[in-house]
Design an enzyme around this catalytic site. Structure first.
Site, PDB file in Angstrom:
ATOM      1  N   GLY A   6       0.838  -1.205   0.000  1.00  0.00           N
ATOM      2  CA  GLY A   6       0.000   0.000   0.000  1.00  0.00           C
ATOM      3  C   GLY A   6       0.870   1.251   0.000  1.00  0.00           C
ATOM      4  N   GLY A   9      -0.383   4.877  -0.898  1.00  0.00           N
ATOM      5  CA  GLY A   9      -1.432   5.484  -0.059  1.00  0.00           C
ATOM      6  C   GLY A   9      -0.940   6.675   0.737  1.00  0.00           C
ATOM      7  CD  GLN A  10      -3.463  10.631   4.882  1.00  0.00           C
ATOM      8  OE1 GLN A  10      -4.441   9.914   5.111  1.00  0.00           O
ATOM      9  NE2 GLN A  10      -3.254  11.745   5.548  1.00  0.00           N
ATOM     10  CG  ASP A  32      -0.363   0.608  -3.809  1.00  0.00           C
ATOM     11  OD1 ASP A  32      -0.362   1.447  -2.892  1.00  0.00           O
ATOM     12  OD2 ASP A  32      -1.409   0.036  -4.195  1.00  0.00           O
ATOM     13  NE  ARG A  34      -4.016   2.520  -9.623  1.00  0.00           N
ATOM     14  CZ  ARG A  34      -5.046   1.848  -9.100  1.00  0.00           C
ATOM     15  NH1 ARG A  34      -5.517   0.782  -9.728  1.00  0.00           N
ATOM     16  NH2 ARG A  34      -5.564   2.191  -7.948  1.00  0.00           N
ATOM     17  CE1 TYR A 136     -10.937   2.775   8.902  1.00  0.00           C
ATOM     18  CE2 TYR A 136      -9.866   1.507   7.181  1.00  0.00           C
ATOM     19  CZ  TYR A 136      -9.804   2.386   8.249  1.00  0.00           C
ATOM     20  OH  TYR A 136      -8.585   2.881   8.654  1.00  0.00           O
ATOM     21  CE  LYS A 140      -7.631  -1.074   8.579  1.00  0.00           C
ATOM     22  NZ  LYS A 140      -6.328  -1.641   8.177  1.00  0.00           N
ATOM     23  CB  ILE A 166      -2.930  10.234   9.391  1.00  0.00           C
ATOM     24  CG1 ILE A 166      -2.820   9.179  10.493  1.00  0.00           C
ATOM     25  CG2 ILE A 166      -1.551  10.729   8.954  1.00  0.00           C
ATOM     26  CD1 ILE A 166      -1.907   8.018  10.202  1.00  0.00           C
TER      27      ILE A 166
HETATM   28  C1  VAH Z   1     -10.686   7.185   7.692  1.00  0.00           C
HETATM   29  N1  VAH Z   1      -8.491   8.271   7.774  1.00  0.00           N
HETATM   30  O1  VAH Z   1     -11.172   8.296   7.796  1.00  0.00           O
HETATM   31  C2  VAH Z   1      -9.205   7.030   8.032  1.00  0.00           C
HETATM   32  C3  VAH Z   1      -9.044   6.674   9.465  1.00  0.00           C
HETATM   33  C4  VAH Z   1      -9.706   7.265  11.785  1.00  0.00           C
HETATM   34  C5  VAH Z   1      -9.838   7.611  10.385  1.00  0.00           C
HETATM   35  O2  VAH Z   1      -9.357   5.355   9.707  1.00  0.00           O
HETATM   36  O3  VAH Z   1     -11.332   6.244   7.336  1.00  0.00           O
END
Ligand code: VAH
Length: 313
Positions: A6, A9-10, A32, A34, A136, A140, A166
């Site tokens: 990854g 990614g950011q 990654d 690509r 998501y 996690k 972040i």
């Molecule tokens: C999101 N930046 O917004 C991520 C993160 C706590 C936020 O998991 O999904």
């Protein structure tokens, strides 16, 4: 070698450079799905849902550490729940199996404050009940439990942080609910108005990229016996609302203007705690944040002005 999955990614794109600074460019393999437009150092195209390809890369570079930064984030993940679950979990299963089969010595798994849900009032404790409201967040929380399982059953040394939102100047976020806190600085520096997709008073836990990088490597470098949490460590940097970050920016860019137009991401944000208790990270492996909101604002604006035409004030 260290493998970062990854890497476009950011977080991944900044982490690759941070790790290369510490361990040497040749010691960090970026990967990654690509190839990026331009890159320096080793970059391998990898679809992490392909377990054989991932394992082959681990063997090719004799990988000793894997940082797994690939995932579909909270907001984007809600568009296609089952696809999000599949990608977030399958990629991680492939990392876990590659690590187990190839005696990878350490794995970093990024968790998130998204594992918390409505059962937590304003402050999330390390052992607060997890009832995530997004796919998501569900993935996690599941990933945290799989980390603990592989540690207990196979001894795989997996370490994990529940990242807050972040904020970085080097990279753009992709599909998160905290993305507004990055976009706002770009708009302010370009002299444009900013329309915020959250309500002015919606406070969320956030962290500046430099503190997030420091916490990540500090955790990975800590002696194994110091790691008492094998699901995911709470990590806190600061907490602020859109109106507070706007006020911080206006101290530097007085004419900056913000309006509010909450969308579906407001509900996601409201399911998350406003504050995080990270006393376990502080106690177990010496975590300390160093950035305040105003210090972050100063640095973000300074760095982004180098990127855009400085706007006359
Ligand atoms: C999101 N930046 O917004 C991520 C993160 C706590 C936020 O998991 O999904």
């Amino acid at each position: 070698c260290i493998l970062v999955i990854g890497a476009n990614g950011q977080i991944g794109s900044v982490l690759v450079e941070y790790l290369r600074e510490i361990y040497g460019t040749g010691k960090v393999v970026a990967s990654d799905i690509r190839m990026p437009e331009e890159h320096h150092g080793i970059f391998e195209k990898l679809d992490a849902t392909d377990g054989n390809a991932l394992s082959a890369l681990v063997r090719k570079y004799k990988v000793t550490q894997i940082y797994h930064l690939a995932a579909i984030l909270s907001a984007k993940g809600e568009q296609e729940p089952l696809k999000t679950w599949h990608i977030n979990m399958q990629t991680y299963f492939n990392v876990l199996e590659a690590a187990r089969e190839n005696q990878v010595s350490k794995v970093f798994y990024p968790s998130s404050i998204a594992v918390f849900g409505d059962n937590v009032d304003t402050k999330a404790e390390q052992w607060s009940y997890l009832d995530p409201a997004t796919v998501y967040g569900i993935s996690k929380a599941a990933g945290e439990n799989w980390s603990n399982y592989y540690f207990k059953r196979y001894g795989t040394d997996i370490r994990s942080l529940r990242y807050p939102g972040i904020i970085s100047y080097q990279s753009m976020p992709g599909g998160g609910t905290t993305d507004y806190a990055v976009d706002i600085y770009h708009k302010a520096v370009k002299g444009e108005d900013f329309e915020c997709f959250l309500k002015p008073e919606t406070t969320l836990p956030m962290i500046y990229i430099s503190d997030a990088m420091d916490a990540t490597v500090r955790l990975m470098e800590a002696p194994a016996e110091k790691i008492a949490v094998r699901t995911g460590y709470n990590l806190a940097g600061m907490s602020f609302s859109p109106q507070e970050i706007a006020a911080s920016i206006q101290k530097v860019i007085p004419h900056f203007n913000i309006t509010y137009k909450p969308d579906f991401r407001q509900q996601i944000a409201e399911s998350w705690p406003a504050e995080i208790d990270d006393s376990h990270a502080r106690k177990d492996w010496g975590w300390r944040p160093t950035y305040t909101l105003d210090k972050m604002t100063e640095e973000m604006i300074k760095e982004l002005r180098k990127k855009y035409q400085p706007v006359k004030h």
